[in-house]
Design a protein around this motif. Structure first.
Motif, PDB file in Angstrom:
ATOM      1  N   MET A 199       0.830  -1.200   0.000  1.00 23.95           N
ATOM      2  CA  MET A 199       0.000   0.000   0.000  1.00 23.95           C
ATOM      3  C   MET A 199       0.869   1.255   0.000  1.00 23.95           C
ATOM      4  N   ALA A 200       1.981   1.247   0.743  1.00 17.05           N
ATOM      5  CA  ALA A 200       2.900   2.383   0.729  1.00 17.05           C
ATOM      6  C   ALA A 200       3.512   2.567  -0.661  1.00 17.05           C
ATOM      7  N   VAL A 201       3.898   1.458  -1.293  1.00 16.22           N
ATOM      8  CA  VAL A 201       4.471   1.510  -2.638  1.00 16.22           C
ATOM      9  C   VAL A 201       3.465   2.105  -3.622  1.00 16.22           C
ATOM     10  N   SER A 202       2.216   1.653  -3.555  1.00 14.28           N
ATOM     11  CA  SER A 202       1.210   2.144  -4.505  1.00 14.28           C
ATOM     12  C   SER A 202       0.855   3.603  -4.235  1.00 14.28           C
ATOM     13  N   ALA A 203       0.899   4.035  -2.967  1.00 13.18           N
ATOM     14  CA  ALA A 203       0.599   5.436  -2.655  1.00 13.18           C
ATOM     15  C   ALA A 203       1.621   6.362  -3.304  1.00 13.18           C
ATOM     16  N   ALA A 204       2.908   6.030  -3.168  1.00 15.77           N
ATOM     17  CA  ALA A 204       3.953   6.863  -3.776  1.00 15.77           C
ATOM     18  C   ALA A 204       3.946   6.728  -5.288  1.00 15.77           C
ATOM     19  N   GLY A 205       3.843   5.494  -5.781  1.00  9.02           N
ATOM     20  CA  GLY A 205       3.875   5.279  -7.221  1.00  9.02           C
ATOM     21  C   GLY A 205       2.707   5.922  -7.939  1.00  9.02           C
ATOM     22  N   SER A 206       1.517   5.878  -7.342  1.00 14.04           N
ATOM     23  CA  SER A 206       0.346   6.493  -7.973  1.00 14.04           C
ATOM     24  C   SER A 206       0.498   7.999  -8.074  1.00 14.04           C
ATOM     25  N   MET A 207       1.058   8.607  -7.051  1.00 15.06           N
ATOM     26  CA  MET A 207       1.248  10.061  -7.099  1.00 15.06           C
ATOM     27  C   MET A 207       2.182  10.436  -8.245  1.00 15.06           C
ATOM     28  N   VAL A 208       3.216   9.660  -8.447  1.00 16.76           N
ATOM     29  CA  VAL A 208       4.167   9.926  -9.530  1.00 16.76           C
ATOM     30  C   VAL A 208       3.517   9.676 -10.892  1.00 16.76           C
ATOM     31  N   ILE A 209       2.899   8.515 -11.052  1.00 19.55           N
ATOM     32  CA  ILE A 209       2.382   8.125 -12.372  1.00 19.55           C
ATOM     33  C   ILE A 209       1.196   8.983 -12.794  1.00 19.55           C
ATOM     34  N   VAL A 210       0.301   9.271 -11.847  1.00 17.93           N
ATOM     35  CA  VAL A 210      -0.929   9.989 -12.191  1.00 17.93           C
ATOM     36  C   VAL A 210      -0.702  11.498 -12.299  1.00 17.93           C
ATOM     37  N   ASN A 211       0.095  12.052 -11.409  1.00 19.13           N
ATOM     38  CA  ASN A 211       0.114  13.513 -11.285  1.00 19.13           C
ATOM     39  C   ASN A 211       1.367  14.209 -11.795  1.00 19.13           C
ATOM     40  N   THR A 212       2.376  13.464 -12.254  1.00 20.11           N
ATOM     41  CA  THR A 212       3.585  14.135 -12.751  1.00 20.11           C
ATOM     42  C   THR A 212       3.254  15.094 -13.887  1.00 20.11           C
ATOM     43  N   VAL A 213       2.470  14.638 -14.852  1.00 13.80           N
ATOM     44  CA  VAL A 213       2.154  15.492 -16.005  1.00 13.80           C
ATOM     45  C   VAL A 213       1.355  16.722 -15.587  1.00 13.80           C
ATOM     46  N   VAL A 214       0.474  16.565 -14.597  1.00 16.99           N
ATOM     47  CA  VAL A 214      -0.333  17.692 -14.125  1.00 16.99           C
ATOM     48  C   VAL A 214       0.546  18.714 -13.421  1.00 16.99           C
ATOM     49  N   CYS A 246      -4.146  -2.771  -4.185  1.00 14.73           N
ATOM     50  CA  CYS A 246      -3.708  -1.507  -3.570  1.00 14.73           C
ATOM     51  C   CYS A 246      -3.656  -0.395  -4.622  1.00 14.73           C
ATOM     52  N   TRP A 247      -3.113  -0.708  -5.807  1.00 12.65           N
ATOM     53  CA  TRP A 247      -3.056   0.290  -6.881  1.00 12.65           C
ATOM     54  C   TRP A 247      -4.453   0.687  -7.333  1.00 12.65           C
ATOM     55  N   LEU A 248      -5.387  -0.248  -7.299  1.00 14.26           N
ATOM     56  CA  LEU A 248      -6.754   0.039  -7.704  1.00 14.26           C
ATOM     57  C   LEU A 248      -7.388   1.077  -6.778  1.00 14.26           C
ATOM     58  N   VAL A 249      -6.914   1.146  -5.533  1.00 18.40           N
ATOM     59  CA  VAL A 249      -7.386   2.173  -4.585  1.00 18.40           C
ATOM     60  C   VAL A 249      -6.637   3.489  -4.775  1.00 18.40           C
ATOM     61  N   THR A 250      -5.315   3.415  -4.885  1.00 16.07           N
ATOM     62  CA  THR A 250      -4.521   4.658  -4.863  1.00 16.07           C
ATOM     63  C   THR A 250      -4.484   5.384  -6.208  1.00 16.07           C
ATOM     64  N   TYR A 251      -4.620   4.676  -7.319  1.00 16.48           N
ATOM     65  CA  TYR A 251      -4.673   5.349  -8.622  1.00 16.48           C
ATOM     66  C   TYR A 251      -5.785   6.402  -8.660  1.00 16.48           C
ATOM     67  N   PRO A 252      -7.058   5.998  -8.442  1.00 15.47           N
ATOM     68  CA  PRO A 252      -8.116   7.022  -8.487  1.00 15.47           C
ATOM     69  C   PRO A 252      -7.996   8.039  -7.354  1.00 15.47           C
ATOM     70  N   ALA A 253      -7.498   7.606  -6.187  1.00 17.21           N
ATOM     71  CA  ALA A 253      -7.363   8.552  -5.070  1.00 17.21           C
ATOM     72  C   ALA A 253      -6.387   9.669  -5.419  1.00 17.21           C
ATOM     73  N   ALA A 254      -5.257   9.324  -6.030  1.00 15.71           N
ATOM     74  CA  ALA A 254      -4.266  10.339  -6.404  1.00 15.71           C
ATOM     75  C   ALA A 254      -4.853  11.330  -7.406  1.00 15.71           C
ATOM     76  N   GLY A 255      -5.564  10.824  -8.409  1.00 15.29           N
ATOM     77  CA  GLY A 255      -6.142  11.716  -9.408  1.00 15.29           C
ATOM     78  C   GLY A 255      -7.251  12.571  -8.859  1.00 15.29           C
ATOM     79  N   TRP A 256      -8.146  11.971  -8.075  1.00 13.51           N
ATOM     80  CA  TRP A 256      -9.307  12.709  -7.563  1.00 13.51           C
ATOM     81  C   TRP A 256      -8.894  13.753  -6.525  1.00 13.51           C
ATOM     82  N   LEU A 257      -8.010  13.382  -5.597  1.00 16.02           N
ATOM     83  CA  LEU A 257      -7.571  14.340  -4.579  1.00 16.02           C
ATOM     84  C   LEU A 257      -6.850  15.522  -5.217  1.00 16.02           C
ATOM     85  N   GLY A 258      -5.984  15.244  -6.206  1.00 15.39           N
ATOM     86  CA  GLY A 258      -5.267  16.334  -6.856  1.00 15.39           C
ATOM     87  C   GLY A 258      -6.198  17.271  -7.592  1.00 15.39           C
TER      88      GLY A 258
END
Length: 441
Positions: free
Chosen positions: A223-238, A351-363
């Motif tokens: 879960m920690a890995v997916s939290a950090a990885g999702s922030m990078v993958i989803v939000n870097t371009v933004v 875990c990624w299925l949770v953090t992917y949308p969370a990173a995008g929606w929160l941002g």
């Protein structure tokens, strides 16, 4: 690290992995262009749905595929799944409707959900020495990171002389070459002792996983890995293009910084794990990720600061994730490894299925500082939970009792009778004779 390539079987399997990864990377680029071709401005919705379909396939199909694959020779399974993936890649350029993309992606990723855990479970049997296996894990991590850098550059070069539909041909070649390399070697295929029902085969990996303390800790760290990885993958371009107003090249460089940190960790991990227990190294990596996300939330860095934080996150990401194969190997018999690797594959992607949308929606809804802060809290809490679930004293050999086995059972031939129970010690893993973790160390 490269010395292990002297093993012919592993060398061919590693080359199969690298070539298939390059083919998959080309398909990822081509899929984005295909989505834009079919959906125009709604391409982001198509790609987002395709990613969700991919994760659903990973989470739902991996344990079931492992249950059926358990009864077959591993080489045959791997080759057939490579051929299925090649057939899907051949079909993708001919789709005319968005729904067809979703169906083909589900079939492609379902085949990957069967292929990847089976492939991963084969490597410990090919390289039984733990030091060699650790170096194989680091080499595999390097392959994944290099693919993320090489595939986009290769795609850009190919697109200068051909249409994006031709990129799918590269994917087909990659999967066919992977199948040929697997065919060229003999692979061990440990068979389960005795017949098992479909329910037992489907759930066995999950039951072993959730009954083993170190693996419960691994799930928290996933879960920690997916939290950090999702922030990078989803939000870097933004962050880079919308927040800083920079170019696509700047986005690529930021992602390369993350990959560079991961590669640096992969290079030092074999020696690091010679000096440190897996638990200490992985908890440290999780703490680095939580701290990096918190620093991004509090410091609100400019582009150069973001590069430094992404480098740090990549390092923590690799240190936390790469040793997981060692834990899975240590926690299972050879015949149970495919099921256990499939369980890790499914649970980590959940875990990624949770953090992917969370990173995008929160941002999007609350801004990047809030997204960083929340995902830092998730990563930090995950590290704390992992430390609680995974005991600091984690010996391989455990003293345990067998109150339910008769004295003449072969498994307790070396046991000592203590009152009404039989007691002995050995390398302890969850199996039919040991359904629960012993309280006695």
């Amino acid at each position: 690290m490269l010395e292990i390539l002297g093993n012919r079987t592993y060398r061919h399997l590693f080359l199969a992995q690298v070539i298939a990864l390059l083919g998959t990377g080309l398909a990822t680029v081509a899929l984005g262009l295909l989505a834009h071709d079919l959906a125009g401005e709604d391409a982001g919705v198509v790609l987002g749905t395709a990613l969700a379909v991919k994760m659903i396939a990973y989470v739902g199909v991996a344990p079931v595929a492992s249950a059926f694959a358990e009864q077959l020779p591993r080489r045959r399974v791997l080759v057939c799944l490579d051929l299925v993936r090649a057939a899907v890649a051949v079909s993708l350029p001919f789709v005319t409707e968005v729904w067809q993309v979703y169906v083909l992606i589900f079939v492609l990723q379902s085949a990957s959900a069967g292929f990847t855990p089976t492939f991963q479970a084969t490597i410990p049997d090919v390289l039984p020495d733990e030091a060699a296996y650790t170096r194989a894990l680091s080499l595999s991590r390097l392959a994944y990171d290099l693919e993320s850098l090489v595939s986009p550059a290769l795609a850009a070069a190919l697109l200068s002389v051909m249409s994006f539909h031709a990129l799918f041909a590269g994917t087909v070649v990659g999967f066919l070459a992977s199948a040929a390399l697997v065919v060229s070697v003999l692979l061990p295929s440990p068979r389960p002792a005795g017949r098992r029902g479909i329910y037992d085969r489907t759930t066995r990996g999950l039951r072993i996983y959730l009954a083993t303390p170190r693996l419960r800790g691994l799930l928290a760290l996933s879960m920690a890995v997916s939290a950090a990885g999702s922030m990078v993958i989803v939000n870097t371009v933004v962050i880079v293009q919308s927040g800083f107003g920079l170019t696509q090249q700047a986005t690529a460089l930021a992602l390369a910084a993350f990959g560079g940190g991961s590669m640096a960790a992969a290079l030092v991990l074999p020696r690091l794990l010679d000096a440190l227990p897996d638990r200490a190294a992985m908890l440290a990596g999780g703490t680095v990720m939580a701290g990096g996300l918190l620093a991004a939330a509090v410091l609100l860095p400019g582009y150069e600061g973001l590069l430094a934080i992404w480098l740090l996150l990549g390092f923590g990401y690799s240190v936390t994730q790469t040793p997981s194969g060692r834990l899975l190997r240590r926690s299972s018999h050879p015949e149970d490894r495919p099921a256990l690797f499939a369980a890790q594959f499914a649970l980590s992607h959940a875990c990624w299925l949770v953090t992917y949308p969370a990173a995008g929606w929160l941002g999007a809804a609350y801004g990047m500082p809030t997204a960083f802060l929340v995902l830092s809290a998730v990563a930090g809490a995950a590290v704390i939970v992992a430390a609680m679930l995974w005991p600091g004293a984690d010996p391989a050999v455990l003293v345990h009792d067998h109150p339910d086995l008769p004295p003449d059972h072969p498994h307790v031939a070396d046991a000592v009778r203590i009152g009404t129970t039989l007691r002995h010690s050995h390398d302890y893993v969850i199996d039919s004779h040991h359904p629960e973790w012993p309280h006695r160390a």
